[in-house]
Design a protein around this motif. Structure first.
Motif, PDB file in Angstrom:
ATOM      1  N   ASP A  50     -27.304 -33.991  -8.768  1.00  0.00           N
ATOM      2  CA  ASP A  50     -26.608 -33.579  -7.547  1.00  0.00           C
ATOM      3  C   ASP A  50     -25.373 -34.416  -7.238  1.00  0.00           C
ATOM      4  O   ASP A  50     -24.878 -34.417  -6.127  1.00  0.00           O
ATOM      5  CB  ASP A  50     -27.565 -33.588  -6.354  1.00  0.00           C
ATOM      6  N   GLN A  51     -24.854 -35.155  -8.233  1.00  0.00           N
ATOM      7  CA  GLN A  51     -23.638 -35.938  -8.015  1.00  0.00           C
ATOM      8  C   GLN A  51     -22.714 -35.780  -9.212  1.00  0.00           C
ATOM      9  O   GLN A  51     -23.149 -35.576 -10.332  1.00  0.00           O
ATOM     10  CB  GLN A  51     -23.955 -37.405  -7.784  1.00  0.00           C
ATOM     11  N   VAL A  52     -21.418 -35.889  -8.921  1.00  0.00           N
ATOM     12  CA  VAL A  52     -20.393 -35.811  -9.955  1.00  0.00           C
ATOM     13  C   VAL A  52     -19.864 -37.219 -10.193  1.00  0.00           C
ATOM     14  O   VAL A  52     -19.575 -37.958  -9.257  1.00  0.00           O
ATOM     15  CB  VAL A  52     -19.248 -34.858  -9.521  1.00  0.00           C
TER      16      VAL A  52
ATOM     17  N   THR B 146     -21.490 -34.493  -0.748  1.00  0.00           N
ATOM     18  CA  THR B 146     -20.513 -33.609  -0.116  1.00  0.00           C
ATOM     19  C   THR B 146     -19.273 -33.464  -0.987  1.00  0.00           C
ATOM     20  O   THR B 146     -18.786 -32.359  -1.224  1.00  0.00           O
ATOM     21  CB  THR B 146     -20.118 -34.146   1.277  1.00  0.00           C
ATOM     22  N   ALA B 147     -18.754 -34.576  -1.476  1.00  0.00           N
ATOM     23  CA  ALA B 147     -17.577 -34.536  -2.351  1.00  0.00           C
ATOM     24  C   ALA B 147     -17.908 -33.845  -3.670  1.00  0.00           C
ATOM     25  O   ALA B 147     -17.065 -33.153  -4.240  1.00  0.00           O
ATOM     26  CB  ALA B 147     -17.054 -35.949  -2.597  1.00  0.00           C
ATOM     27  N   SER B 148     -19.132 -34.009  -4.154  1.00  0.00           N
ATOM     28  CA  SER B 148     -19.544 -33.340  -5.397  1.00  0.00           C
ATOM     29  C   SER B 148     -19.540 -31.819  -5.218  1.00  0.00           C
ATOM     30  O   SER B 148     -19.084 -31.087  -6.101  1.00  0.00           O
ATOM     31  CB  SER B 148     -20.948 -33.811  -5.815  1.00  0.00           C
ATOM     32  N   ARG B 149     -20.018 -31.344  -4.067  1.00  0.00           N
ATOM     33  CA  ARG B 149     -19.996 -29.901  -3.803  1.00  0.00           C
ATOM     34  C   ARG B 149     -18.550 -29.398  -3.727  1.00  0.00           C
ATOM     35  O   ARG B 149     -18.232 -28.326  -4.250  1.00  0.00           O
ATOM     36  CB  ARG B 149     -20.746 -29.575  -2.515  1.00  0.00           C
TER      37      ARG B 149
ATOM     38  N   SER C  92     -16.778 -26.653  -6.248  1.00  0.00           N
ATOM     39  CA  SER C  92     -16.284 -25.390  -5.690  1.00  0.00           C
ATOM     40  C   SER C  92     -14.768 -25.226  -5.809  1.00  0.00           C
ATOM     41  O   SER C  92     -14.266 -24.126  -5.570  1.00  0.00           O
ATOM     42  CB  SER C  92     -16.703 -25.261  -4.221  1.00  0.00           C
ATOM     43  N   THR C  93     -14.050 -26.280  -6.182  1.00  0.00           N
ATOM     44  CA  THR C  93     -12.588 -26.175  -6.217  1.00  0.00           C
ATOM     45  C   THR C  93     -11.976 -26.394  -7.595  1.00  0.00           C
ATOM     46  O   THR C  93     -11.019 -25.705  -7.951  1.00  0.00           O
ATOM     47  CB  THR C  93     -11.932 -27.164  -5.228  1.00  0.00           C
ATOM     48  N   VAL C  94     -12.485 -27.338  -8.360  1.00  0.00           N
ATOM     49  CA  VAL C  94     -11.869 -27.638  -9.659  1.00  0.00           C
ATOM     50  C   VAL C  94     -12.067 -26.453 -10.604  1.00  0.00           C
ATOM     51  O   VAL C  94     -13.173 -25.988 -10.816  1.00  0.00           O
ATOM     52  CB  VAL C  94     -12.429 -28.943 -10.256  1.00  0.00           C
ATOM     53  N   GLY C  95     -10.983 -25.955 -11.114  1.00  0.00           N
ATOM     54  CA  GLY C  95     -11.000 -24.804 -12.004  1.00  0.00           C
ATOM     55  C   GLY C  95     -10.867 -23.469 -11.293  1.00  0.00           C
ATOM     56  O   GLY C  95     -10.712 -22.443 -11.948  1.00  0.00           O
TER      57      GLY C  95
ATOM     58  N   LEU D 185      -5.078 -24.841  -0.988  1.00  0.00           N
ATOM     59  CA  LEU D 185      -5.321 -26.215  -0.558  1.00  0.00           C
ATOM     60  C   LEU D 185      -5.080 -26.374   0.940  1.00  0.00           C
ATOM     61  O   LEU D 185      -5.867 -27.011   1.640  1.00  0.00           O
ATOM     62  CB  LEU D 185      -4.431 -27.186  -1.348  1.00  0.00           C
ATOM     63  N   ALA D 186      -4.023 -25.782   1.443  1.00  0.00           N
ATOM     64  CA  ALA D 186      -3.693 -25.903   2.869  1.00  0.00           C
ATOM     65  C   ALA D 186      -4.749 -25.265   3.768  1.00  0.00           C
ATOM     66  O   ALA D 186      -4.878 -25.642   4.934  1.00  0.00           O
ATOM     67  CB  ALA D 186      -2.330 -25.269   3.144  1.00  0.00           C
ATOM     68  N   ALA D 187      -5.523 -24.338   3.244  1.00  0.00           N
ATOM     69  CA  ALA D 187      -6.537 -23.651   4.042  1.00  0.00           C
ATOM     70  C   ALA D 187      -7.842 -24.441   4.160  1.00  0.00           C
ATOM     71  O   ALA D 187      -8.695 -24.099   4.973  1.00  0.00           O
ATOM     72  CB  ALA D 187      -6.828 -22.278   3.444  1.00  0.00           C
ATOM     73  N   LEU D 188      -7.983 -25.498   3.371  1.00  0.00           N
ATOM     74  CA  LEU D 188      -9.209 -26.298   3.432  1.00  0.00           C
ATOM     75  C   LEU D 188      -9.232 -27.144   4.697  1.00  0.00           C
ATOM     76  O   LEU D 188      -8.186 -27.545   5.205  1.00  0.00           O
ATOM     77  CB  LEU D 188      -9.287 -27.228   2.212  1.00  0.00           C
ATOM     78  N   PRO D 189     -10.431 -27.456   5.207  1.00  0.00           N
ATOM     79  CA  PRO D 189     -10.511 -28.343   6.366  1.00  0.00           C
ATOM     80  C   PRO D 189      -9.943 -29.729   6.025  1.00  0.00           C
ATOM     81  O   PRO D 189      -9.948 -30.136   4.867  1.00  0.00           O
ATOM     82  CB  PRO D 189     -12.005 -28.425   6.672  1.00  0.00           C
ATOM     83  N   GLU D 190      -9.483 -30.430   7.033  1.00  0.00           N
ATOM     84  CA  GLU D 190      -8.774 -31.700   6.842  1.00  0.00           C
ATOM     85  C   GLU D 190      -9.483 -32.719   5.945  1.00  0.00           C
ATOM     86  O   GLU D 190      -8.864 -33.218   5.018  1.00  0.00           O
ATOM     87  CB  GLU D 190      -8.437 -32.338   8.193  1.00  0.00           C
ATOM     88  N   PRO D 191     -10.746 -33.051   6.139  1.00  0.00           N
ATOM     89  CA  PRO D 191     -11.309 -34.075   5.248  1.00  0.00           C
ATOM     90  C   PRO D 191     -11.270 -33.653   3.779  1.00  0.00           C
ATOM     91  O   PRO D 191     -10.966 -34.466   2.911  1.00  0.00           O
ATOM     92  CB  PRO D 191     -12.743 -34.245   5.736  1.00  0.00           C
ATOM     93  N   SER D 192     -11.553 -32.411   3.501  1.00  0.00           N
ATOM     94  CA  SER D 192     -11.555 -31.912   2.121  1.00  0.00           C
ATOM     95  C   SER D 192     -10.144 -31.909   1.543  1.00  0.00           C
ATOM     96  O   SER D 192      -9.921 -32.347   0.407  1.00  0.00           O
ATOM     97  CB  SER D 192     -12.133 -30.499   2.055  1.00  0.00           C
ATOM     98  N   ARG D 193      -9.203 -31.423   2.312  1.00  0.00           N
ATOM     99  CA  ARG D 193      -7.819 -31.359   1.849  1.00  0.00           C
ATOM    100  C   ARG D 193      -7.282 -32.762   1.543  1.00  0.00           C
ATOM    101  O   ARG D 193      -6.699 -32.997   0.486  1.00  0.00           O
ATOM    102  CB  ARG D 193      -6.942 -30.661   2.881  1.00  0.00           C
TER     103      ARG D 193
END
Length: 76
Positions: A14-16, A33-36, A40-43, A50-58
């Motif tokens: 469960d971790q990257v 959380t960062a692993s999920r 869900s984003t790489v590839g 990217l701009a549509a992601l919530p602030e912490p994720s972006r």
């Protein structure tokens, strides 16, 4: 453009883990959380998404882009 990484990645228990992804070139272990987010984003994430992601994720992904852990590649 699609979000990609050229670094070796291990996705286990469960971790990257990203070889050479840390600030000093060490292995970077992402929390669950960062692993999920990574999974869900790489590839799949397009540059305009990217701009549509919530602030912490972006912000997190932008930091990885600045450090060269991630990069944009033209979609095929």
């Amino acid at each position: 453009m699609i979000l990609l990484s050229d670094l070796p990645v291990l996705d286990e228990c469960d971790q990257v883990y990203i070889a050479g992804g840390g600030p000093a070139g060490e292995c970077l272990r992402l929390n669950p959380t960062a692993s999920r987010l990574w999974r869900s984003t790489v590839g799949t994430l397009r540059e305009d998404g990217l701009a549509a992601l919530p602030e912490p994720s972006r912000s997190f992904l932008e930091q990885l882009l600045q450090r060269g852990v991630l990069r944009w590649q033209a979609a095929r």
